[in-house]
Design a protein around this motif. Structure first.
Motif, short mmCIF file in Angstrom:
data_model
loop_
_atom_site.label_atom_id
_atom_site.label_comp_id
_atom_site.label_asym_id
_atom_site.label_seq_id
_atom_site.Cartn_x
_atom_site.Cartn_y
_atom_site.Cartn_z
N GLY A 35 0.63 -1.29 0.27
CA GLY A 35 0.19 -0.13 -0.47
C GLY A 35 0.82 1.36 -0.29
N GLU A 36 2.11 0.78 -0.31
CA GLU A 36 2.90 1.66 -0.14
C GLU A 36 3.80 2.83 -1.80
N VAL A 37 4.03 4.01 -1.96
CA VAL A 37 4.99 4.27 -2.43
C VAL A 37 6.55 4.61 -2.93
N LEU A 38 7.04 4.77 -3.55
CA LEU A 38 8.36 5.02 -3.07
C LEU A 38 8.83 6.51 -4.38
N VAL A 39 8.98 7.44 -3.46
CA VAL A 39 9.00 8.97 -4.47
C VAL A 39 10.67 9.71 -4.10
N ARG A 40 11.29 9.14 -5.26
CA ARG A 40 12.19 10.30 -5.93
C ARG A 40 11.38 12.12 -5.27
N GLY A 52 -0.54 -4.20 -3.87
CA GLY A 52 -1.58 -3.79 -3.26
C GLY A 52 -1.75 -2.42 -4.22
N VAL A 53 -0.92 -1.28 -4.26
CA VAL A 53 -1.34 -0.29 -5.02
C VAL A 53 -1.76 -0.27 -6.37
N GLY A 54 -2.81 0.55 -6.14
CA GLY A 54 -3.64 0.44 -7.56
C GLY A 54 -3.85 1.79 -8.36
N ALA A 55 -3.96 2.53 -7.77
CA ALA A 55 -3.89 4.38 -8.75
C ALA A 55 -3.16 4.81 -8.85
N ILE A 56 -1.81 4.44 -8.34
CA ILE A 56 -0.63 5.31 -8.42
C ILE A 56 0.70 4.14 -9.46
N THR A 57 0.88 5.30 -10.27
CA THR A 57 1.85 4.12 -11.16
C THR A 57 3.13 4.84 -11.30
N VAL A 58 4.41 3.83 -11.08
CA VAL A 58 5.52 4.54 -11.76
C VAL A 58 5.78 5.51 -13.18
N GLY A 59 6.27 6.53 -12.47
CA GLY A 59 6.18 7.57 -13.28
C GLY A 59 5.46 9.04 -13.10
#
Length: 325
Positions: A28-33, A75-82
């Motif tokens: 459920g998490e994203v990695l942000v640059r 489980g991350v669905g709405a946010i994509t890489v980029g």
């Protein structure tokens, strides 16, 4: 990665850049640059040792960032890489990479720069949950907000302008009063030159305001209650002048006043995700249209974080201070 993760409390000089492992996003998490990270008053308190991260949060400082998503957890669905997002964090923002719960991210529209986007989450979530949800400020009301040229104050001015709410702010100099009025404050009171209680009475024709958003605490609380109209709401979000106040209880009873408050950082991800959903529906369309932007005071490189903290502690800033990577 480069990050600011002080080993001991202290002055701005403890904000040295160190090397830390790049965090991995969990479920459920994203990695942000990270492109930019906002500087907030709680960061000062954490640096001094008075506001430790909640359990499970990174010791790396920083409560809000903007940047590009470079990894996603299960489980991350709405946010994509980029995708470019801004995010509210429990910690970890003063770094080249940060992990954020998906639900606490908002898409960065073309109307915002990375610096502006990084300056949005902490103040937007705070003002919305306290002034609009806890204090029920609505169109036609007049409210009193202390610290009118702070990040919180300038965001409150912007939101009140969008939603038809009159806003009286207090500030510490004639220059800041002018700046607040230029930003859209209905009235700006220099508390070093005037008694804000008397001025609020004059401005409101003796009626008082519907709500007070208070980040001062201490002896301000009793004075704030004198500014409230009957059935008014007082919301505490910080205690810069002390965590203890004397309250005229019978006056609270007689005039049906409500005293409440909140802290944002310790709230769980589920609550913050609900707030983000509400903001995406009610406020973010205004952001996308360019009608709401944070006020940026100054930017500093990550290695100049000590100077960013010194500027905030000096109290001369108008709007948000932001670190860039």
């Amino acid at each position: 990665m480069r990050a600011i993760d002080p080993a001991t409390p202290g002055g701005p000089e403890v904000l040295e850049v160190v090397e830390r492992p790049v965090p991995a996003p969990g479920a459920g998490e994203v990695l942000v640059r990270v492109a930019a990270a906002g500087v907030n008053r709680p960061d000062i308190l954490q640096r001094l040792g008075g506001y430790p991260p909640p359990p499970g949060a990174p010791t790396i400082m920083g409560l809000e960032v903007a940047g590009e998503v470079v990894g996603v957890g299960a489980g991350v669905g709405a946010i994509t890489v980029g995708q470019t997002v801004c995010a509210l964090l429990a910690g970890g923002g003063y770094a080249e990479y940060a992990v954020a719960p998906e639900g606490q991210c908002l898409p960065v529209p073309a109307s915002l720069t990375a610096v502006e986007a990084a300056a949005m989450p902490e103040t937007l979530f705070t003002v919305w949950t306290n002034l609009f949800e806890r204090a029920y400020a609505t169109e036609g009301d007049t409210v009193l907000v202390h610290g009118g040229t702070s990040g919180i104050g300038t965001m409150a001015i912007g939101l009140c302008g969008l939603f038809g709410i009159g806003i009286i702010v207090t500030v510490g100099s004639p220059e800041k009063a002018h700046a607040a009025r230029e930003l859209g404050a209905t009235h700006a009171i220099d508390y070093n030159a005037e008694d804000f209680v008397e001025r609020v009475r004059e401005i409101t024709g003796g009626r008082g305001v519907a709500a007070v958003l208070d980040m001062v605490g201490g002896d301000y609380v009793g004075r704030n209650l004198q500014c409230l109209a009957d059935d008014g709401r007082h919301v505490s979000i910080a205690v810069q002048r002390g965590a203890v106040a004397t309250i005229p209880v019978f006056e609270v009873m007689r005039r049906r006043l409500t005293l409440t408050g909140s802290t944002l950082r310790p709230r769980d991800a589920a609550f913050k995700s609900l707030v983000a959903d509400e903001l995406s529906r009610t406020v973010w369309p205004h952001v996308e249209a360019g009608r709401l932007k944070p006020v940026i005071d100054r930017t500093f490189a990550l290695e100049d974080a000590p100077d960013a903290h010194r500027r905030m502690e000096a109290g001369t800033h108008v709007g948000k201070i932001v670190l860039t990577m």
